[in-house]
Design a protein around this motif. Structure first.
Motif, PDB file in Angstrom:
ATOM      1  N   MET A   1      -1.241   4.939   9.851  1.00 41.44           N
ATOM      2  CA  MET A   1      -2.182   5.976   9.473  1.00 41.44           C
ATOM      3  C   MET A   1      -1.589   6.784   8.332  1.00 41.44           C
ATOM      4  SD  MET A   1      -3.504   8.775  12.148  1.00 41.44           S
ATOM      5  CE  MET A   1      -3.737  10.500  11.809  1.00 41.44           C
ATOM      6  N   TYR A   2      -2.362   6.917   7.241  1.00 43.60           N
ATOM      7  CA  TYR A   2      -1.908   7.682   6.084  1.00 43.60           C
ATOM      8  C   TYR A   2      -2.852   8.848   5.873  1.00 43.60           C
ATOM      9  CZ  TYR A   2      -0.263   8.714   1.345  1.00 43.60           C
ATOM     10  OH  TYR A   2       0.268   9.323   0.225  1.00 43.60           O
ATOM     11  N   THR A   3      -2.284  10.049   5.799  1.00 40.26           N
ATOM     12  CA  THR A   3      -3.114  11.234   5.595  1.00 40.26           C
ATOM     13  C   THR A   3      -2.616  11.954   4.353  1.00 40.26           C
ATOM     14  OG1 THR A   3      -1.684  12.536   7.057  1.00 40.26           O
ATOM     15  CG2 THR A   3      -3.586  11.480   8.066  1.00 40.26           C
ATOM     16  N   CYS A   4      -3.536  12.246   3.447  1.00 42.07           N
ATOM     17  CA  CYS A   4      -3.142  12.938   2.226  1.00 42.07           C
ATOM     18  C   CYS A   4      -2.625  14.322   2.594  1.00 42.07           C
ATOM     19  CB  CYS A   4      -4.324  13.066   1.265  1.00 42.07           C
ATOM     20  SG  CYS A   4      -4.668  11.490   0.479  1.00 42.07           S
ATOM     21  N   GLY A   5      -1.393  14.573   2.232  1.00 45.70           N
ATOM     22  CA  GLY A   5      -0.762  15.834   2.631  1.00 45.70           C
ATOM     23  C   GLY A   5      -1.013  16.932   1.616  1.00 45.70           C
ATOM     24  N   MET A  41       2.534  11.072   6.048  1.00 47.12           N
ATOM     25  CA  MET A  41       1.835  12.131   5.305  1.00 47.12           C
ATOM     26  C   MET A  41       2.656  12.478   4.066  1.00 47.12           C
ATOM     27  SD  MET A  41       0.899  16.057   6.278  1.00 47.12           S
ATOM     28  CE  MET A  41      -0.702  15.867   7.035  1.00 47.12           C
ATOM     29  N   ASN A  42       2.036  12.303   2.907  1.00 48.29           N
ATOM     30  CA  ASN A  42       2.798  12.567   1.681  1.00 48.29           C
ATOM     31  C   ASN A  42       2.804  14.047   1.330  1.00 48.29           C
ATOM     32  OD1 ASN A  42      -0.085  12.473   0.865  1.00 48.29           O
ATOM     33  ND2 ASN A  42       0.833  13.027  -1.069  1.00 48.29           N
ATOM     34  N   LEU A  43       3.710  14.437   0.483  1.00 44.33           N
ATOM     35  CA  LEU A  43       3.670  15.753  -0.140  1.00 44.33           C
ATOM     36  C   LEU A  43       3.463  15.519  -1.635  1.00 44.33           C
ATOM     37  CD1 LEU A  43       6.669  17.651   1.520  1.00 44.33           C
ATOM     38  CD2 LEU A  43       4.331  17.451   2.324  1.00 44.33           C
ATOM     39  N   GLY A 183      -0.037   9.883 -12.528  1.00 43.25           N
ATOM     40  CA  GLY A 183      -1.280  10.563 -12.157  1.00 43.25           C
ATOM     41  C   GLY A 183      -1.263  10.754 -10.637  1.00 43.25           C
ATOM     42  N   TRP A 184      -2.103  11.626 -10.170  1.00 41.38           N
ATOM     43  CA  TRP A 184      -2.099  11.967  -8.736  1.00 41.38           C
ATOM     44  C   TRP A 184      -2.479  10.758  -7.875  1.00 41.38           C
ATOM     45  CZ3 TRP A 184      -6.919  14.679  -6.368  1.00 41.38           C
ATOM     46  CH2 TRP A 184      -6.706  14.949  -5.019  1.00 41.38           C
ATOM     47  N   HIS A 185      -3.475   9.976  -8.309  1.00 45.68           N
ATOM     48  CA  HIS A 185      -4.007   8.920  -7.441  1.00 45.68           C
ATOM     49  C   HIS A 185      -3.013   7.788  -7.195  1.00 45.68           C
ATOM     50  CE1 HIS A 185      -7.332  11.344  -8.487  1.00 45.68           C
ATOM     51  NE2 HIS A 185      -7.319  10.927  -9.742  1.00 45.68           N
ATOM     52  N   GLU A 187       0.044   8.016  -6.944  1.00 45.60           N
ATOM     53  CA  GLU A 187       1.081   8.471  -6.021  1.00 45.60           C
ATOM     54  C   GLU A 187       0.754   8.007  -4.604  1.00 45.60           C
ATOM     55  OE1 GLU A 187       1.494  12.720  -6.314  1.00 45.60           O
ATOM     56  OE2 GLU A 187       2.026  12.665  -8.444  1.00 45.60           O
ATOM     57  N   CYS A 188      -0.499   8.235  -4.191  1.00 43.23           N
ATOM     58  CA  CYS A 188      -0.854   7.917  -2.802  1.00 43.23           C
ATOM     59  C   CYS A 188      -0.957   6.406  -2.576  1.00 43.23           C
ATOM     60  CB  CYS A 188      -2.121   8.651  -2.382  1.00 43.23           C
ATOM     61  SG  CYS A 188      -1.763  10.374  -1.967  1.00 43.23           S
ATOM     62  N   SER A 189      -1.399   5.642  -3.588  1.00 44.97           N
ATOM     63  CA  SER A 189      -1.408   4.184  -3.438  1.00 44.97           C
ATOM     64  C   SER A 189       0.021   3.679  -3.225  1.00 44.97           C
ATOM     65  CB  SER A 189      -1.965   3.513  -4.690  1.00 44.97           C
ATOM     66  OG  SER A 189      -3.363   3.530  -4.688  1.00 44.97           O
ATOM     67  N   PRO A 212     -12.479  11.879  -6.854  1.00 48.20           N
ATOM     68  CA  PRO A 212     -12.059  10.550  -7.276  1.00 48.20           C
ATOM     69  C   PRO A 212     -10.855   9.978  -6.506  1.00 48.20           C
ATOM     70  CG  PRO A 212     -11.099  12.199  -8.731  1.00 48.20           C
ATOM     71  CD  PRO A 212     -11.936  12.945  -7.733  1.00 48.20           C
ATOM     72  N   HIS A 213     -10.183  10.826  -5.718  1.00 57.18           N
ATOM     73  CA  HIS A 213      -8.855  10.424  -5.230  1.00 57.18           C
ATOM     74  C   HIS A 213      -8.862   9.114  -4.447  1.00 57.18           C
ATOM     75  CE1 HIS A 213      -4.711  10.927  -4.329  1.00 57.18           C
ATOM     76  NE2 HIS A 213      -4.871  11.260  -3.060  1.00 57.18           N
ATOM     77  N   HIS A 214      -9.680   9.038  -3.406  1.00 53.40           N
ATOM     78  CA  HIS A 214      -9.621   7.831  -2.559  1.00 53.40           C
ATOM     79  C   HIS A 214     -10.303   6.632  -3.224  1.00 53.40           C
ATOM     80  CE1 HIS A 214      -8.772  10.531   1.168  1.00 53.40           C
ATOM     81  NE2 HIS A 214      -7.733  10.385   0.375  1.00 53.40           N
ATOM     82  N   ASN A 216     -10.166   6.005  -6.300  1.00 54.41           N
ATOM     83  CA  ASN A 216      -9.158   5.486  -7.229  1.00 54.41           C
ATOM     84  C   ASN A 216      -8.006   4.809  -6.491  1.00 54.41           C
ATOM     85  OD1 ASN A 216     -10.821   6.469  -9.165  1.00 54.41           O
ATOM     86  ND2 ASN A 216      -9.472   8.125  -9.853  1.00 54.41           N
ATOM     87  N   GLU A 217      -7.657   5.328  -5.331  1.00 57.96           N
ATOM     88  CA  GLU A 217      -6.613   4.658  -4.534  1.00 57.96           C
ATOM     89  C   GLU A 217      -7.038   3.227  -4.192  1.00 57.96           C
ATOM     90  OE1 GLU A 217      -4.761   6.415  -1.053  1.00 57.96           O
ATOM     91  OE2 GLU A 217      -5.206   8.404  -1.841  1.00 57.96           O
ATOM     92  N   ILE A 218      -8.297   3.079  -3.780  1.00 59.80           N
ATOM     93  CA  ILE A 218      -8.794   1.737  -3.435  1.00 59.80           C
ATOM     94  C   ILE A 218      -8.726   0.842  -4.662  1.00 59.80           C
ATOM     95  CG2 ILE A 218     -10.824   0.378  -2.727  1.00 59.80           C
ATOM     96  CD1 ILE A 218     -11.765   2.768  -1.094  1.00 59.80           C
TER      97      ILE A 218
HETATM   98 ZN    ZN Z   1      -3.626  11.355  -1.421  1.00 61.31          ZN
END
Ligand code: ZN
Ligand code: AMP
Length: 444
Positions: A1-5, A41-43, A183-185, A187-189, A212-214, A216-218
């Protein structure tokens, strides 16, 4: 489980904590159902906002973000949020991001713009828009956006790697992609796949993260791996203030610290933020917080009360109530975390058990059963915690309280007042409320 922190550029507000608490509830429920959960959970400790913030304060980015990261962990603890298994920081995963971007370049999906930044060509990914339901045909392909946040209407090629510009000051990495920052996106990918693999089960965040975050992650992850990125997306709705999303930019927010400084109880805040279904919006109000406090007290008081119970058997009654509440609570929570129904069934049970105790129809063993059932609910809710033996009301105190009740009913105010004084001497404060008599320990 990944939750944007949290983006650690300021203290998190309680809207942000609504997101983190929903995720905490989901995780606790999955564990209750005996799933093994690996929670990442990322920071976000480098993005447009953190850079701007550190420059304003004229301190290095790291020093600036560490302050807010520390505050976030303190706040999460105060709200009894179970820690994640891993808290990756974006600044510590630059190589993973670079390597992912390189793959996208090799596949012809990413390209370098005239400004030397690297962009993602959204028309190269046929599934672009599948999460947020935008149609690629409606998009201005070829146009580019370098900022991290933008509206759906502005969907266009977005920056994976931002070439250094003077406004970035000291913040840059020298990499194969040139001097710049991610870029921010991306990072989470990069961080999610680093710890959970190319496909994982659950990804959460607030609804504002869908685009756009998720999206763009996809696009980044699936174009790079050719595999499905996430099996289940869960997005929580917003906490509002007077009908408007609580957000830094509107100035209509409370941080947890603001509320604690006003004397609000963190357990009540936790309960309040959990007790509306995560896909429903709701307004934050202090009346709502008071009601949440009473709900937590009702539960806590029963758990305390159970410690001293020693009555006659309830017969079949308790077994009936127990199996009913277990079924109701479980079915409701399994149904997309339907807290409205789950919590209501729990409070019906609390009322019914209180009635049994009032009628002296609960044995010590039965009380222990109820106690352990409520403890198992509270492992999911996280609002009561350990109710120690010392906190239970002694028999003597209980007797004084019921004698005082009798005196009040007989309008014998003098005796009632004497009994209140006696209880006060024992450190117990009794209050007469619309819902009946309540007691609490005096803070010493
Ligand atoms: Zn995120
Ligand atoms: P941020 O620190 O801005 O990256 O946000 C952290 C999390 O809080 C994200 O999942 C956001 O979607 C979520 N969030 C932001 N504002 C609200 C709000 N008013 N209500 C609920 N969740 C929110």
């Amino acid at each position: 489980m990944y939750t944007c922190g949290p983006t650690v550029y300021d203290y998190a507000h309680i809207g942000n904590f609504r997101a983190f608490l929903f995720e905490d509830l989901l995780k606790r429920w999955l564990k209750h159902r005996e799933f093994k959960v690996l929670h990442v959970m990322n920071l976000t400790d480098v993005d447009d906002k953190t850079i701007r913030g550190s420059q304003k304060q004229q301190i290095p980015l790291k020093q600036y973000t560490e302050h807010y990261a520390k505050a976030f962990f303190e706040d999460a603890k105060a709200l009894n949020i179970e820690p994640a298994d891993v808290y990756p920081r974006a600044t510590e995963h630059i190589p993973e991001m670079v390597s992912l971007i390189k793959t996208l370049i090799q596949k012809g999906i990413a390209y370098k713009g005239e400004d030397n930044s690297i962009y993602y060509a959204i028309n190269k990914f046929p599934d672009y828009g599948k999460l947020s339901h935008i149609r690629i045909a409606d998009l201005k392909t070829g146009a580019r956006v370098k900022v991290d946040e933008y509206a759906k209407e502005e969907a266009q090629d977005f920056a994976l790697w931002k070439a250094w510009a003077s406004e970035d000051g000291e913040v840059f990495w020298e990499t194969e992609l040139g001097k710049g920052r991610p870029g921010w996106h991306i990072e989470c990918s990069a961080m999610s796949m680093r710890y959970l693999g190319e496909t994982f089960d659950i990804h959460c965040g607030g609804v504002d993260n869908i685009f756009p975050h998720h999206e763009n992650e996809i696009a980044q992850s699936e174009a790079a791996t050719g595999k499905r990125f996430v099996n289940y997306w869960l997005h929580n709705e917003h906490l509002l203030v007077e009908g408007k999303r609580m957000a830094k930019r509107y100035g209509n927010y409370y941080t947890l610290r603001d509320l604690l400084a006003k004397g609000c109880d963190p357990k009540a805040i936790r309960y309040l933020l959990l007790s509306t279904h995560y896909r429903q919006q709701f307004n934050f109000t202090f009346e709502g917080l008071d009601a949440a406090k009473s709900a937590v007290e009702r539960l806590t008081n029963l758990m305390r009360r159970l410690r001293d119970v020693n009555g006659e058997s309830s017969g079949e009654k308790l077994a009936q109530l127990t199996s009913q509440v277990e079924r109701c609570f479980g079915e409701a929570m399994d149904d997309d975390l339907n807290v409205n129904v789950a919590f209501a069934s729990m409070f019906d049970f609390v009322r019914d058990v209180n009635n049994l105790i009032d009628a002296n129809k609960l044995t010590k063993t039965e009380a222990e059963q109820v106690y352990s059932l409520l403890t198992s609910f509270d492992k999911v809710l996280g609002v009561v915690g350990e109710v120690s033996k010392e906190e239970a009301l002694s028999m003597e105190a209980q007797e004084l309280i019921s004698k005082r009740e009798e005196a009040r009913k007989a309008k014998d105010w003098k005796t009632a007042d004497e009994l209140r004084q006696k209880l006060k001497a024992m450190g117990i404060i009794v209050e007469d409320t619309a819902q009946g008599v309540r007691w609490r320990r005096e803070k010493r």
